[in-house]
Design an enzyme around this catalytic site. Structure first.
Site, PDB file in Angstrom:
ATOM      1  N   CYS A 109     -14.803 -13.774  -8.059  1.00  0.00           N
ATOM      2  CA  CYS A 109     -16.205 -13.398  -8.299  1.00  0.00           C
ATOM      3  C   CYS A 109     -16.963 -13.223  -6.994  1.00  0.00           C
ATOM      4  CB  CYS A 109     -16.887 -14.418  -9.211  1.00  0.00           C
ATOM      5  SG  CYS A 109     -16.618 -16.105  -8.718  1.00  0.00           S
TER       6      CYS A 109
HETATM    7  O1  SLP Z   1     -11.491 -18.458  -7.898  1.00  0.00           O
HETATM    8  C1  SLP Z   1     -11.361 -17.501  -8.688  1.00  0.00           C
HETATM    9  O2  SLP Z   1     -10.870 -16.413  -8.353  1.00  0.00           O
HETATM   10  C2  SLP Z   1     -11.809 -17.685 -10.118  1.00  0.00           C
HETATM   11  C3  SLP Z   1     -13.220 -18.025 -10.182  1.00  0.00           C
HETATM   12 SE1  SLP Z   1     -14.360 -16.592  -9.659  1.00  0.00          SE
END
Ligand code: SLP
Length: 431
Positions: free
Chosen positions: A374
């Site tokens: 994210c």
């Molecule tokens: O850490 C990640 O990629 C998942 C949560 Se955005």
């Protein structure tokens, strides 16, 4: 899919045969058993769970079974489990409930005839200080941005407790120092998604409970266990939390979420953010997907999963040092005094041309990330999480987050390290 090592029936669907997936902290594929269970539910338990005829009764039974599965997964009771659309909703529900509980305790104090607090049905009478929230500075965005919004909207004061640059984790004393009379919620993740470092949740809960007795406002305790479930044991009652966030798509289940609440609406406050048809005992009305049938898989296989992922991650680290040399490899997830997830290797291959995204885009077979999925919108800026953990900027800029899964094999590691070697050679040969 590709042949696997036989430990578990995990495969990577719809992926080119020659790709190696090492981004299991971003999301996981569904276990075949889960896909079969969902397909079965779609065929047989499609009814409205509130309906009395067979399809409805089957749907209600499927939800009850999933609730029981999740409860067993996190050491709670079925009535402690509230299904949500995902981890983000679960985290928001915690903050919403904690603020409502604080406002209620203010109103109760006023109704207790406390004359100098004038009666005011606004959210919190101006006489009372705003509720105070404590989070860490390495939380997932669904915690960090929720707290940020409440601060900007003047609904709460917020303290971000910085992780130690020595241990990479939040230190209990620093959280205790941040506590104020109007503190109503402490939300600290169980394990960080980029470094894999585990936070001292159990010790924190014990220490907070030891000081809570003399307070007017109860301090509610929450941990976002999204990255921990399926990798290490998670026992909400042993941890001593009031709330614990569960996310299916980090342990080979569908993209749904759940919130463990220790006695929702009785022992622990829980206030709905939405209103509607009474589902989830009105704590979270509305229909959504429920089946997390693979809790049994985790419950019965976790020791094997954990030891396999640890073995694979350690082998990966050994091979990286063997191929690139110890002086060129910096492990951003190595904090000797802290516990960490078994599957997470955050590593930088040092060199001026080896920024993480460049290296990954030069790889032919490796699928991984430089940090939280994210945060991809952040462009080439180094991860704020790594910088918060004291990783120097030029090292953080080269970070690769390699997170292995239940089915990742040593042969996969050999392919990935060779792929990285080729990518680095290419990048360093460019003039
Ligand atoms: O850490 C990640 O990629 C998942 C949560 Se955005």
């Amino acid at each position: 899919g590709r042949p696997f090592d036989g430990l578990v029936h995990t495969y990577i669907p719809d992926m080119d045969e020659d790709k190696i997936y090492m981004d299991y902290n971003a999301t996981t594929p569904l276990e075949p058993e889960v896909i079969q269970a969902i397909t079965k539910a779609l065929h047989e338990a499609w009814g409205n769970p509130s309906s009395s005829y067979t399809a409805g009764v089957k749907a209600k039974a499927a939800i009850a079974q999933a609730r029981e599965n999740v409860a067993r997964l996190v050491g709670g009771k079925p009535e402690d489990i509230i299904f949500t659309s995902g981890g983000t909703e679960a985290n928001n529900l915690v903050f919403h409930s904690a603020l409502e509980a604080y406002r209620e305790s203010c109103r109760t104090a006023e109704q207790g005839g406390d004359s100098h607090h004038h009666r005011d049905n606004s959210r919190t009478s101006s006489a009372w200080p705003r509720p105070h929230l404590i989070i860490s500075n390495v939380e997932h965005d669904s915690v960090r941005l929720t707290a940020e919004h409440l601060l900007k909207d003047a609904q709460a004061d917020v303290t971000l407790v910085a992780v130690s640059k020595v241990t990479g984790r939040v230190e209990v004393e620093d959280v205790l120092t941040a506590v104020r009379p109007n503190t109503c919620l402490i939300s600290i993740m169980m394990a960080n998604n980029e470094t894999g470092v585990m936070m001292p949740i159990r010790e924190l809960c014990q220490r907070i409970r030891s000081v809570s007795g003399q307070r007017h406002h109860r301090i509610l305790l929450h941990t976002d266990a999204a990255q921990a479930i399926g990798k290490v044991g998670v026992d909400a009652r042993d941890l001593g939390v009031d709330y614990l966030t569960i996310v299916g798509h980090k342990f080979y289940a569908p993209r749904i979420g759940a919130l463990y609440v220790n006695g929702p609406g009785s022992t622990t406050p829980l206030h709905p953010m939405m209103f509607g048809g009474g589902q989830e005992r009105n704590f979270r009305p509305g229909y959504g997907w429920r089946p997390i049938p693979n809790a049994e898989l985790v419950i019965s296989n976790l020791p094997e999963y954990e030891s396999h992922m640890l073995d694979t991650r350690k082998y990966l680290e050994e091979r990286l040092q063997a191929v690139f040399g110890k002086e060129r490899i910096h492990f951003n997830s190595h904090f000797p005094d802290s516990e960490s997830l078994p599957n997470t290797c955050n590593v930088s291959i040092l060199g001026p041309r080896l920024q993480g995204r460049k290296v990954l885009s030069s790889c032919r077979r490796l699928l991984a990330s430089v940090g939280a999925a994210c945060h991809t919108h952040r462009g080439d800026r180094p991860s704020h999480i790594l910088l918060s953990c004291g990783i120097p900027e030029e090292v953080a800029a080269n970070a690769l987050r390699l997170s292995v899964g239940r089915g990742t094999s040593r042969a996969d590691v050999d392919v990935v390290v060779e792929d990285l070697r080729n990518a680095v050679e290419t990048l360093e040969s460019l003039n």
